[in-house]
Design a protein around this motif. Structure first.
Motif, mmCIF file in Angstrom:
data_model
loop_
_atom_site.group_PDB
_atom_site.id
_atom_site.type_symbol
_atom_site.label_atom_id
_atom_site.label_comp_id
_atom_site.label_asym_id
_atom_site.label_seq_id
_atom_site.Cartn_x
_atom_site.Cartn_y
_atom_site.Cartn_z
ATOM 1 N N ALA A 77 6.499 -6.130 2.579
ATOM 2 C CA ALA A 77 6.269 -5.396 1.335
ATOM 3 C C ALA A 77 5.896 -6.344 0.207
ATOM 4 C CB ALA A 77 7.511 -4.585 0.965
ATOM 5 N N ALA A 78 6.622 -7.449 0.110
ATOM 6 C CA ALA A 78 6.296 -8.445 -0.916
ATOM 7 C C ALA A 78 4.930 -9.058 -0.649
ATOM 8 C CB ALA A 78 7.372 -9.525 -0.954
ATOM 9 N N GLY A 79 4.597 -9.232 0.634
ATOM 10 C CA GLY A 79 3.297 -9.787 0.980
ATOM 11 C C GLY A 79 2.158 -8.865 0.610
ATOM 12 N N VAL A 80 2.313 -7.579 0.889
ATOM 13 C CA VAL A 80 1.277 -6.603 0.515
ATOM 14 C C VAL A 80 1.076 -6.602 -0.993
ATOM 15 C CG1 VAL A 80 0.756 -4.142 0.368
ATOM 16 C CG2 VAL A 80 1.537 -5.127 2.533
ATOM 17 N N ALA A 81 2.184 -6.593 -1.742
ATOM 18 C CA ALA A 81 2.076 -6.578 -3.200
ATOM 19 C C ALA A 81 1.432 -7.857 -3.721
ATOM 20 C CB ALA A 81 3.460 -6.386 -3.816
ATOM 21 N N GLY A 82 1.905 -8.992 -3.228
ATOM 22 C CA GLY A 82 1.392 -10.277 -3.714
ATOM 23 C C GLY A 82 -0.052 -10.521 -3.325
ATOM 24 N N LEU A 83 -0.400 -10.207 -2.093
ATOM 25 C CA LEU A 83 -1.764 -10.465 -1.641
ATOM 26 C C LEU A 83 -2.744 -9.480 -2.268
ATOM 27 C CD1 LEU A 83 -3.558 -12.204 0.068
ATOM 28 C CD2 LEU A 83 -2.984 -10.802 2.065
ATOM 29 N N SER A 84 -2.357 -8.220 -2.421
ATOM 30 C CA SER A 84 -3.232 -7.242 -3.077
ATOM 31 C C SER A 84 -3.523 -7.651 -4.513
ATOM 32 C CB SER A 84 -2.591 -5.853 -3.055
ATOM 33 O OG SER A 84 -2.431 -5.393 -1.740
ATOM 34 N N ARG A 85 -2.496 -8.117 -5.206
ATOM 35 C CA ARG A 85 -2.679 -8.577 -6.579
ATOM 36 C C ARG A 85 -3.610 -9.793 -6.627
ATOM 37 N NH1 ARG A 85 2.144 -8.634 -7.668
ATOM 38 N NH2 ARG A 85 2.649 -10.793 -7.114
ATOM 39 N N ASP A 94 -11.624 -3.380 -9.134
ATOM 40 C CA ASP A 94 -12.011 -2.165 -8.411
ATOM 41 C C ASP A 94 -11.888 -2.327 -6.896
ATOM 42 O OD1 ASP A 94 -14.071 -3.967 -8.083
ATOM 43 O OD2 ASP A 94 -15.675 -2.501 -8.425
ATOM 44 N N THR A 95 -11.300 -3.427 -6.445
ATOM 45 C CA THR A 95 -11.115 -3.667 -5.010
ATOM 46 C C THR A 95 -10.256 -2.570 -4.384
ATOM 47 O OG1 THR A 95 -11.337 -6.071 -5.228
ATOM 48 C CG2 THR A 95 -10.106 -5.262 -3.318
ATOM 49 N N LEU A 96 -10.699 -2.093 -3.224
ATOM 50 C CA LEU A 96 -9.942 -1.096 -2.476
ATOM 51 C C LEU A 96 -9.271 -1.757 -1.279
ATOM 52 C CD1 LEU A 96 -12.472 1.894 -2.377
ATOM 53 C CD2 LEU A 96 -10.488 1.613 -3.882
ATOM 54 N N ILE A 97 -8.052 -1.317 -0.984
ATOM 55 C CA ILE A 97 -7.295 -1.840 0.149
ATOM 56 C C ILE A 97 -7.215 -0.763 1.228
ATOM 57 C CG2 ILE A 97 -5.116 -2.845 0.910
ATOM 58 C CD1 ILE A 97 -6.564 -4.561 -1.168
ATOM 59 N N TYR A 98 -7.477 -1.152 2.462
ATOM 60 C CA TYR A 98 -7.412 -0.196 3.559
ATOM 61 C C TYR A 98 -5.965 0.022 3.967
ATOM 62 C CZ TYR A 98 -8.490 2.144 7.967
ATOM 63 O OH TYR A 98 -8.577 3.065 8.986
ATOM 64 N N ALA A 99 -5.547 1.275 3.929
ATOM 65 C CA ALA A 99 -4.164 1.632 4.258
ATOM 66 C C ALA A 99 -4.104 2.448 5.539
ATOM 67 C CB ALA A 99 -3.529 2.402 3.096
ATOM 68 N N ALA A 108 -4.268 -1.902 -7.039
ATOM 69 C CA ALA A 108 -3.077 -1.765 -7.888
ATOM 70 C C ALA A 108 -2.039 -0.838 -7.271
ATOM 71 C CB ALA A 108 -3.475 -1.258 -9.266
ATOM 72 N N ASP A 109 -2.487 0.080 -6.377
ATOM 73 C CA ASP A 109 -1.574 1.034 -5.757
ATOM 74 C C ASP A 109 -1.084 0.585 -4.387
ATOM 75 O OD1 ASP A 109 -1.963 2.618 -7.970
ATOM 76 O OD2 ASP A 109 -3.441 3.925 -7.000
ATOM 77 N N ALA A 110 -1.642 -0.493 -3.861
ATOM 78 C CA ALA A 110 -1.275 -0.943 -2.513
ATOM 79 C C ALA A 110 0.220 -1.209 -2.356
ATOM 80 C CB ALA A 110 -2.082 -2.182 -2.144
ATOM 81 N N PRO A 111 0.915 -1.749 -3.382
ATOM 82 C CA PRO A 111 2.359 -1.960 -3.218
ATOM 83 C C PRO A 111 3.141 -0.682 -2.948
ATOM 84 C CG PRO A 111 1.539 -3.267 -5.051
ATOM 85 C CD PRO A 111 0.424 -2.356 -4.634
#
Length: 343
Positions: A77-85, A94-99, A108-111
């Motif tokens: 969870a910390a990795g997703v938040a840190g790496l997405s940021r 405007d980067t999109l993360i594949y979920a 910004a919503d990936a965490p």
């Protein structure tokens, strides 16, 4: 590139060891595919170095990741938040993360979606293939791991979603074509009439095995050898023989080659067992092909023959451009996530 840079789609697969990027034109034409070493566990500056190693390209970025697994962060969870940021800062807000099963989310919503975002690159590849080539079984043999995923009726057919679940179901095997330590393949290997216990030391990797068998593709082994030495057949033989307590010189090159050939079979047998486990749950036709991806897809082609199934190359499906098919196979999740974004 002569397409409008503002309309390009940049598909990224941000792993813990490699950074992969595919660039697609708005009409879906694949323009380029690149890969760089990215030892993310050593710090985010390694991400900067890897990005700088790629050719300049501008456009909308879409990302799938496995880099959140590195011990740069205390948990996924910390990795997703840190790496997405970190990615939003470098690639654009405007980067999109594949979920995966949840689709694309703003960085910004990936965490808020750690369980869906974490290690979803396999889902991206299988989802894109399902839309483009019908029923099949993805066998993506990378440098470190292998993903075995069924898809049918345009849907991804998986039994486990998290790494833990996929390890249990055979859909994730920690065995790859380059970075896997030889000591992880087996407890013993045959040598001079004995089953010799392998030394529990990081003396050699699967890159040494497949270099000696002649199967290791160019560009598949981007990291230093286990001893930091040369990447020649002789150096690989020396490293592999250390695993059974021997030295090159007293031992012949032919003996090292025979040891490598059997070790390759051991790895293939393990992957065949995982494939059999995945196929045993049904859900895909007997004539559906195995679709090989990753730098170790030569193993996927052999699995197809053993399973009595047709074989297709993922790059031929995903690229649409024969000149880029091999690179698209090597970096299948990056190409796939870009195609999913266009769709």
């Amino acid at each position: 590139m002569n397409a409008s840079t503002g309309n390009l789609i940049l598909g990224w697969d941000v792993g813990g060891a490699h950074l992969k990027r595919a660039v697609l034109a708005p009409d879906g034409i694949l323009l380029s595919v690149e890969m760089a070493a990215c030892p993310l566990w050593q710090g985010l500056d390694r991400l900067d170095t890897a990005i700088a190693a790629l050719s300049p390209a501008a456009g909308r970025s879409v990302v799938t990741m496995t880099g959140e697994l590195t011990d740069l962060w205390p948990d996924r969870a910390a990795g997703v938040a840190g790496l997405s940021r970190a990615l939003a800062e470098r690639l654009g807000a405007d980067t999109l993360i594949y979920a995966g099963r949840a689709g694309f989310v703003p960085a910004a919503d990936a965490p808020d979606h750690p369980a869906d975002v974490a290690s979803a690159n396999w889902h991206a590849t299988a989802a894109a293939l399902a839309r483009m080539c019908g029923d099949g079984v993805l066998v993506d043999v990378g440098s470190t791991t292998t993903d075995i995923i069924k898809f049918a009726g345009t849907q991804v057919n998986f039994a486990g979603y998290s790494d833990a679940g996929r390890l249990e179901t055979g859909e994730l095997v920690y065995s790859g074509a380059a970075r896997t330590p030889v000591m992880a393949l087996a407890a013993t290997l045959p040598f001079r009439g004995r089953q010799v216990p392998l030394m529990a030391e990081h003396f050699a990797t699967t890159a040494d095995i497949h270099r000696l068998t002649g199967d290791l593709p160019e560009g598949a082994d981007l990291y230093p050898a286990a001893d930091g030495g040369e990447k020649t057949r002789e150096a690989s033989a020396r490293r592999l023989l250390r695993m059974v307590g021997r030295d090159l010189g007293p031992c012949a090159m032919a003996e090292a080659e025979a040891l490598a050939a059997f070790a390759s079979e051991v790895q293939l047998h393990r992957l065949h067992g995982a494939l059999a486990q995945v196929l045993s749950t049904g859900g895909v036709a007997a004539e559906a092909p195995l679709v090989g991806a990753g730098v170790g897809r030569f193993l996927a082609a052999r699995l197809a023959a053993r399973a009595g199934r047709p074989y297709r190359d993922a790059g031929e499906v995903l690229s649409g451009a024969p000149a880029l098919a091999a690179a698209a196979s090597d970096c299948a999740p990056a190409v796939a996530v870009a195609r999913l974004a266009i769709d």
